[in-house]
Design an enzyme around this catalytic site. Structure first.
Site, PDB file in Angstrom:
ATOM      1  N   ALA A  81       0.873  -1.164   0.000  1.00  0.00           N
ATOM      2  CA  ALA A  81       0.000   0.000   0.000  1.00  0.00           C
ATOM      3  C   ALA A  81       0.919   1.225   0.000  1.00  0.00           C
ATOM      4  O   ALA A  81       2.074   1.145   0.423  1.00  0.00           O
ATOM      5  CB  ALA A  81      -0.876  -0.019   1.234  1.00  0.00           C
ATOM      6  N   GLY A 108       0.648  -4.836   0.903  1.00  0.00           N
ATOM      7  CA  GLY A 108      -0.533  -4.868   0.037  1.00  0.00           C
ATOM      8  C   GLY A 108      -0.268  -5.535  -1.305  1.00  0.00           C
ATOM      9  O   GLY A 108      -1.189  -6.066  -1.928  1.00  0.00           O
ATOM     10  N   GLU A 146      -0.682  -9.086  -0.626  1.00  0.00           N
ATOM     11  CA  GLU A 146      -2.119  -9.292  -0.385  1.00  0.00           C
ATOM     12  C   GLU A 146      -2.911  -9.258  -1.685  1.00  0.00           C
ATOM     13  O   GLU A 146      -3.849 -10.030  -1.883  1.00  0.00           O
ATOM     14  CB  GLU A 146      -2.614  -8.224   0.599  1.00  0.00           C
ATOM     15  CG  GLU A 146      -1.987  -8.427   1.981  1.00  0.00           C
ATOM     16  CD  GLU A 146      -2.218  -7.247   2.919  1.00  0.00           C
ATOM     17  OE1 GLU A 146      -1.720  -6.141   2.613  1.00  0.00           O
ATOM     18  OE2 GLU A 146      -2.901  -7.423   3.934  1.00  0.00           O
ATOM     19  N   GLU A 196       4.677  -5.043   7.185  1.00  0.00           N
ATOM     20  CA  GLU A 196       4.004  -3.904   7.819  1.00  0.00           C
ATOM     21  C   GLU A 196       4.424  -3.689   9.266  1.00  0.00           C
ATOM     22  O   GLU A 196       4.410  -2.561   9.768  1.00  0.00           O
ATOM     23  CB  GLU A 196       2.471  -4.089   7.780  1.00  0.00           C
ATOM     24  CG  GLU A 196       1.864  -4.019   6.389  1.00  0.00           C
ATOM     25  CD  GLU A 196       1.752  -5.358   5.683  1.00  0.00           C
ATOM     26  OE1 GLU A 196       2.488  -6.304   6.047  1.00  0.00           O
ATOM     27  OE2 GLU A 196       0.934  -5.469   4.764  1.00  0.00           O
TER      28      GLU A 196
HETATM   29  N1  CAA Z   1       4.660   3.159  -0.683  1.00  0.00           N
HETATM   30  C1  CAA Z   1       5.080   4.300  -1.249  1.00  0.00           C
HETATM   31  N2  CAA Z   1       6.237   4.410  -1.907  1.00  0.00           N
HETATM   32  C2  CAA Z   1       7.008   3.322  -1.998  1.00  0.00           C
HETATM   33  C3  CAA Z   1       6.629   2.090  -1.447  1.00  0.00           C
HETATM   34  C4  CAA Z   1       5.382   2.030  -0.763  1.00  0.00           C
HETATM   35  N3  CAA Z   1       4.920   0.885  -0.223  1.00  0.00           N
HETATM   36  N4  CAA Z   1       7.617   1.187  -1.686  1.00  0.00           N
HETATM   37  C5  CAA Z   1       8.569   1.826  -2.388  1.00  0.00           C
HETATM   38  N5  CAA Z   1       8.203   3.116  -2.586  1.00  0.00           N
HETATM   39  C6  CAA Z   1       8.958   4.172  -3.260  1.00  0.00           C
HETATM   40  C7  CAA Z   1      10.141   4.634  -2.451  1.00  0.00           C
HETATM   41  O1  CAA Z   1       9.728   5.583  -1.467  1.00  0.00           O
HETATM   42  C8  CAA Z   1      11.027   5.236  -3.496  1.00  0.00           C
HETATM   43  O2  CAA Z   1      10.520   6.507  -3.831  1.00  0.00           O
HETATM   44  P1  CAA Z   1      11.527   7.790  -3.925  1.00  0.00           P
HETATM   45  O3  CAA Z   1      12.419   7.442  -5.087  1.00  0.00           O
HETATM   46  O4  CAA Z   1      10.604   8.926  -4.192  1.00  0.00           O
HETATM   47  O5  CAA Z   1      12.252   7.838  -2.643  1.00  0.00           O
HETATM   48  C9  CAA Z   1      10.783   4.307  -4.700  1.00  0.00           C
HETATM   49  O6  CAA Z   1       9.535   3.643  -4.447  1.00  0.00           O
HETATM   50  C10 CAA Z   1      11.863   3.261  -4.867  1.00  0.00           C
HETATM   51  O7  CAA Z   1      11.976   2.576  -3.617  1.00  0.00           O
HETATM   52  P2  CAA Z   1      13.378   2.335  -2.878  1.00  0.00           P
HETATM   53  O8  CAA Z   1      14.327   3.463  -3.179  1.00  0.00           O
HETATM   54  O9  CAA Z   1      13.090   2.065  -1.440  1.00  0.00           O
HETATM   55  O10 CAA Z   1      13.874   1.008  -3.636  1.00  0.00           O
HETATM   56  P3  CAA Z   1      14.851  -0.117  -3.069  1.00  0.00           P
HETATM   57  O11 CAA Z   1      15.174  -0.986  -4.228  1.00  0.00           O
HETATM   58  O12 CAA Z   1      15.964   0.479  -2.294  1.00  0.00           O
HETATM   59  O13 CAA Z   1      13.950  -0.968  -2.015  1.00  0.00           O
HETATM   60  C11 CAA Z   1      11.963  -2.090  -1.243  1.00  0.00           C
HETATM   61  C12 CAA Z   1      12.853  -1.692  -2.442  1.00  0.00           C
HETATM   62  C13 CAA Z   1      12.703  -3.092  -0.342  1.00  0.00           C
HETATM   63  C14 CAA Z   1      10.720  -2.758  -1.790  1.00  0.00           C
HETATM   64  C15 CAA Z   1      11.610  -0.826  -0.436  1.00  0.00           C
HETATM   65  O14 CAA Z   1      11.094   0.169  -1.323  1.00  0.00           O
HETATM   66  C16 CAA Z   1      10.573  -1.045   0.638  1.00  0.00           C
HETATM   67  O15 CAA Z   1      10.878  -1.578   1.678  1.00  0.00           O
HETATM   68  N6  CAA Z   1       9.302  -0.607   0.390  1.00  0.00           N
HETATM   69  C17 CAA Z   1       8.250  -0.629   1.344  1.00  0.00           C
HETATM   70  C18 CAA Z   1       7.713  -2.040   1.555  1.00  0.00           C
HETATM   71  C19 CAA Z   1       6.603  -2.041   2.602  1.00  0.00           C
HETATM   72  O16 CAA Z   1       6.813  -1.705   3.738  1.00  0.00           O
HETATM   73  N7  CAA Z   1       5.382  -2.421   2.191  1.00  0.00           N
HETATM   74  C20 CAA Z   1       4.239  -2.467   3.060  1.00  0.00           C
HETATM   75  C21 CAA Z   1       3.459  -1.173   2.952  1.00  0.00           C
HETATM   76  S1  CAA Z   1       2.155  -1.034   4.143  1.00  0.00           S
HETATM   77  C22 CAA Z   1       0.904  -1.992   3.542  1.00  0.00           C
HETATM   78  O17 CAA Z   1       1.000  -2.567   2.479  1.00  0.00           O
HETATM   79  C23 CAA Z   1      -0.319  -2.096   4.394  1.00  0.00           C
HETATM   80  C24 CAA Z   1      -1.296  -3.117   3.968  1.00  0.00           C
HETATM   81  O18 CAA Z   1      -1.315  -4.224   4.421  1.00  0.00           O
HETATM   82  C25 CAA Z   1      -2.312  -2.862   2.994  1.00  0.00           C
END
Ligand code: CAA
Length: 258
Positions: free
Chosen positions: A66, A109, A112, A132
């Site tokens: 998400a 998400g 999911e 999360e």
């Molecule tokens: N939401 C918003 N933006 C996101 C995102 C997310 N879930 N995941 C990645 N992005 C964005 C980053 O912020 C970044 O944007 P900027 O360039 O503007 O900074 C861009 O995508 C590229 O990401 P990274 O620079 O972090 O890329 P990476 O290769 O270094 O890492 C990754 C990749 C390990 C997937 C890392 O991006 C990450 O950990 N992402 C978040 C994963 C996460 O926590 N997901 C759960 C979200 S909460 C949820 O989903 C709730 C639910 O149950 C519904």
């Protein structure tokens, strides 16, 4: 809605291929993605010319979750009051089959969403996770439930409590994905699989999907009865008569969807 900004929709004969397309955010799922996906899936479900859908992302990410930036400023009242994420329940109510073709990250998400599809084909690069907890929250689109159903309590609990990712081979061993294919072949293989399904008699496809899903909602005896009722019901279709005649006459069936 015809022109989408966060997804790309393409029809390949009877297969609808939907590609998540927010590369700068690793296909993070925001309100616009949800609205566009629901619109595209409703059109797919209503179109008699379409039999099966595939949802995929990019090589790097199916979807990284998400949209954290969209959620970060929200409080309890807004989340609870708007029943945030409840729109995804509509996604899971799609009647025709939807295959998730996952390469790269399917996190939060994104994992999911893949699990809301009817089955997951994984590229060898796929990484599944529910991270999360690292954000001090929890799965919110059904992950704690569907992951536990798919891989059992031990793995689901470890994954949601530690946020660790599971690679494609572990995911296949655990039953989360149906098959692993080389990343370069993922979309073509998913479309080919979808075309096989889309080539089956349409009412039988709906009934088969419905009865397997019933296994996750009903006690065994009730589920078996549900299956038999649908099975008996298919004997009221022209396609059943045609399907059995075609077998006996050693020719392919010609389906009417009736
Ligand atoms: N939401 C918003 N933006 C996101 C995102 C997310 N879930 N995941 C990645 N992005 C964005 C980053 O912020 C970044 O944007 P900027 O360039 O503007 O900074 C861009 O995508 C590229 O990401 P990274 O620079 O972090 O890329 P990476 O290769 O270094 O890492 C990754 C990749 C390990 C997937 C890392 O991006 C990450 O950990 N992402 C978040 C994963 C996460 O926590 N997901 C759960 C979200 S909460 C949820 O989903 C709730 C639910 O149950 C519904």
């Amino acid at each position: 809605m015809s022109a989408y900004e966060t997804i790309h929709v393409e029809q390949r004969e009877r297969v609808t291929l939907i590609t998540l397309d927010r590369p700068k955010a690793l296909n993070a799922l925001n309100a616009q993605v949800l609205a566009e996906l629901l619109d595209a899936l409703a059109a797919f479900d209503a179109d008699e010319g379409q039999g099966c859908a595939v949802i995929t992302g990019s090589e790097k990410a199916f979807a990284a979750g998400a949209d954290i930036k969209e959620m970060s400023a929200m409080g309890f009242a807004e989340m609870y009051g708007s029943n945030h994420f409840s729109g995804w329940e509509q996604f899971a109510r799609t009647r025709k089959p939807v295959i998730a073709a996952v390469a790269g990250y399917a996190l939060g998400g994104g994992c999911e969403l893949a699990m809301m599809c009817d089955f997951i084909l994984a590229a060898d690069t796929a990484q599944f996770g529910q991270p999360e907890i690292k954000l001090a929250v929890s799965p919110g689109m059904g992950g704690s439930q569907r992951l536990a159903h798919a891989v059992g309590k031990a793995k689901a609990m470890e994954m949601v409590l530690t946020g660790r990712m599971m690679g494609a081979e572990e995911a296949e061993r655990a039953g989360l994905v149906s098959r692993i294919v080389p990343a370069a072949d993922l979309v073509e293989e998913a479309v080919k699989t979808a075309a096989t399904i889309a080539g089956m008699a349409p009412l039988a496809v709906l009934a088969n999907k419905e009865m397997v899903n019933a296994a996750f909602e009903m006690p065994l005896a009730q589920g078996v009865q549900f299956e038999r009722r649908l099975f008996n019901g298919l004997f009221g279709s022209d396609d059943q008569t045609e399907g059995m005649a075609a077998f006996v006459e050693k020719r392919p069936g010609q389906w009417k969807g009736k």
